[in-house]
Design a protein around this motif. Structure first.
Motif, mmCIF file in Angstrom:
data_model
loop_
_atom_site.group_PDB
_atom_site.id
_atom_site.type_symbol
_atom_site.label_atom_id
_atom_site.label_comp_id
_atom_site.label_asym_id
_atom_site.label_seq_id
_atom_site.Cartn_x
_atom_site.Cartn_y
_atom_site.Cartn_z
ATOM 1 N N UNK A 228 4.449 -3.236 -2.113
ATOM 2 C CA UNK A 228 5.049 -2.136 -2.873
ATOM 3 C C UNK A 228 5.322 -2.489 -4.334
ATOM 4 N N UNK A 229 5.003 -3.722 -4.735
ATOM 5 C CA UNK A 229 5.381 -4.226 -6.056
ATOM 6 C C UNK A 229 4.880 -3.329 -7.200
ATOM 7 N N UNK A 230 5.670 -3.251 -8.290
ATOM 8 C CA UNK A 230 5.245 -2.468 -9.458
ATOM 9 C C UNK A 230 3.900 -2.932 -10.021
ATOM 10 N N UNK A 231 3.598 -4.228 -9.863
ATOM 11 C CA UNK A 231 2.324 -4.753 -10.374
ATOM 12 C C UNK A 231 1.132 -4.168 -9.622
ATOM 13 N N UNK A 232 1.327 -3.858 -8.331
ATOM 14 C CA UNK A 232 0.279 -3.194 -7.537
ATOM 15 C C UNK A 232 0.064 -1.780 -8.066
ATOM 16 N N UNK A 233 1.160 -1.093 -8.373
ATOM 17 C CA UNK A 233 1.082 0.262 -8.932
ATOM 18 C C UNK A 233 0.361 0.228 -10.276
ATOM 19 N N UNK A 234 0.676 -0.775 -11.096
ATOM 20 C CA UNK A 234 0.058 -0.878 -12.417
ATOM 21 C C UNK A 234 -1.453 -1.096 -12.307
ATOM 22 N N UNK A 235 -1.860 -1.933 -11.349
ATOM 23 C CA UNK A 235 -3.300 -2.154 -11.137
ATOM 24 C C UNK A 235 -3.985 -0.855 -10.712
ATOM 25 N N UNK A 236 -3.344 -0.108 -9.815
ATOM 26 C CA UNK A 236 -3.906 1.180 -9.390
ATOM 27 C C UNK A 236 -4.024 2.134 -10.576
ATOM 28 N N UNK A 237 -2.998 2.162 -11.426
ATOM 29 C CA UNK A 237 -3.038 3.028 -12.619
ATOM 30 C C UNK A 237 -4.171 2.623 -13.556
ATOM 31 N N UNK A 238 -4.393 1.305 -13.682
ATOM 32 C CA UNK A 238 -5.483 0.821 -14.532
ATOM 33 C C UNK A 238 -6.837 1.243 -13.977
ATOM 34 N N UNK A 239 -7.035 1.060 -12.684
ATOM 35 C CA UNK A 239 -8.314 1.447 -12.060
ATOM 36 C C UNK A 239 -8.513 2.958 -12.162
ATOM 37 N N UNK A 240 -7.443 3.725 -11.959
ATOM 38 C CA UNK A 240 -7.542 5.185 -12.099
ATOM 39 C C UNK A 240 -7.857 5.592 -13.534
ATOM 40 N N UNK A 241 -7.306 4.851 -14.499
ATOM 41 C CA UNK A 241 -7.603 5.138 -15.908
ATOM 42 C C UNK A 241 -9.088 4.922 -16.200
ATOM 43 N N UNK A 242 -9.724 4.027 -15.440
ATOM 44 C CA UNK A 242 -11.166 3.788 -15.595
ATOM 45 C C UNK A 242 -12.009 4.796 -14.821
ATOM 46 N N UNK A 243 -11.345 5.689 -14.083
ATOM 47 C CA UNK A 243 -12.077 6.696 -13.315
ATOM 48 C C UNK A 243 -12.024 6.477 -11.816
ATOM 49 N N UNK A 244 -11.183 5.544 -11.367
ATOM 50 C CA UNK A 244 -11.036 5.296 -9.940
ATOM 51 C C UNK A 244 -10.199 6.375 -9.269
#
Length: 413
Positions: free
Chosen positions: A185-201
């Motif tokens: 649940x860590x915020x760093x996991x959320x940040x990685x997901x946000x980064x991948x989504x920003x790339x179109x994930x």
């Protein structure tokens, strides 16, 4: 390398926190999923970032440092990660998922890093296997191969941050949908997901127990700024409270600091939250408290050593139970050299507060232990020499300089 601390000074002033080390490392690994020009902002100049940047560069990716920004030009991944770089840092294993997704095959040595206990990679491999990869372990190397990764349901036996991130990255380019259950649940996991989504994930549910990843055909370049470092912020919070100081810590997400804030308040410190800052002060004696480290949103294991140093001068006996790593009390012996009274029984440490710590020659055994010994030195009488301080450089940029600006008396040699 060593850090020499002349104790007794009260910390006061304002300090700025960098972007999160534990968020940046997987984000830099995830740049391998894309093609083209990627910019990551507010990147701290720390040793772990240099190692993973060198590793990515060694794979054939052009890496440029522009002030506090990293620029990646990703095209083809030409090599497998070298043993010399992988052995220096456990987080280097995070490139396995992206390379597998992008190239269909990856070979990597078993990772190194801090000696804080067994941190198996079996959950990472379990996830890759569930996505259709064939796994082979031999002679200290791991090979994963799959012509196509296929979405799957994956249950993690433990909510491992690294496994959640690695599987998430591999699944980002897989065919179909992947569900990671009992995800970290860590915020760093959320940040990685946000980064991948920003790339179109297409990732949803990050920060909850179940993360859903809908695979896409490609990911595009992006300009991205990671979240602030909650452990760096927590370390300055502890330093302020330990010295009876008054420090405003900027570039903080208070929501990420709840467990640390709660324990500081319980110990008698004053904590005031603003929208993106936290002020910590202490005017009364340190009260003894009980701490048990847990995965987020519980109390972070990365703050356990700093709190042990802080509680060494509490008015009474505190108890710390380390439930995440089995070998994370190595700083205990060093604190004893400074006059602390601490007894360890298995994964539990009992800290009987003393009136004052005394400066001594001590040795950093890992990143957070090094930070904790500096905190102890700030409160101690006389001079503390923290040897093997290269560990501190792995996670804190300008640590000595920032503390000196707050009124500390520290020299780095």
């Amino acid at each position: 390398m060593e850090i020499i601390v002349n104790g007794g000074n009260r910390l006061e002033g304002v300090v700025e926190v960098n972007s999160s080390k534990n968020a940046i490392l997987p984000i830099l690994a995830a740049t391998l999923l894309s093609n083209g020009h990627i910019e990551i902002n507010k990147v701290p100049k720390i040793r772990d970032v240099k190692i993973i940047s060198d590793l990515i560069n060694d794979l054939g990716v052009e890496v440029k440092h522009e002030q506090n920004k990293l620029v990646y030009n990703v095209s083809d991944i030409k090599n497998y990660p070298s043993y010399e770089l992988v052995r220096q840092m456990r987080a280097s294993f995070l490139v396995m998922g992206p390379i597998l997704a992008k190239k269909g095959k990856v070979k990597i040595s078993l990772p190194g890093g801090c000696a804080i206990g067994t941190r198996p990679i079996d959950l990472h491999l379990k996830g890759f296997h569930a996505l259709g990869a064939k796994i082979d372990l031999s002679h200290g190397d791991v090979t994963a191969e799959a012509s196509n990764l296929i979405g799957s349901h994956i249950y993690l036996d433990f909510p491992s941050v690294g496994a959640t991130e690695n599987i998430m990255m591999a699944a980002a380019l897989a065919k179909g949908s992947t569900y990671i259950e009992n995800a970290a649940l860590e915020p760093e996991v959320v940040d990685l997901a946000n980064f991948i989504n920003a790339m179109g994930g297409k990732i949803s549910g990050a920060g909850t127990n179940v993360v859903k990843i809908d695979g896409v055909n490609e990911l595009k370049p992006v300009n991205y700024t990671p979240i602030p470092d909650r452990i760096e912020a927590g370390t300055y919070m502890i330093a302020a409270a330990a010295t009876g100081g008054n420090v405003l810590i900027n570039n903080v997400i208070p929501e990420h600091m709840k467990a640390i804030t709660a324990k500081l308040v319980e110990s008698g410190a004053i904590v005031e939250e603003e929208s993106n800052a936290i002020r910590v002060a202490r005017t009364e004696s340190i009260k003894p408290i009980y701490i048990k480290t847990l995965p987020y949103p519980g109390f972070p294991t990365d703050m356990q050593a700093q709190f042990m140093a802080y509680l060494s001068c509490a008015l009474g006996s505190s108890v710390i139970t380390e439930s995440v790593f089995e070998n994370r009390f190595m700083h205990l012996q060093e604190l004893l050299r400074m006059g602390a009274e601490i007894k360890a029984e298995g994964r539990t440490a009992i800290i009987k507060g003393v009136k004052k710590l005394t400066g001594a020659n001590v040795k950093a055994t890992d990143l957070r232990a090094g930070a904790a010994l500096v905190v102890a030195g700030l409160t101690a009488e006389g001079e503390t020499i923290v040897g093997n301080s290269i560990h501190v450089d792995r996670g804190y940029e300008n640590f000595v300089e920032k503390l000196n600006k707050l009124g500390a008396d520290i020299i780095k040699k």
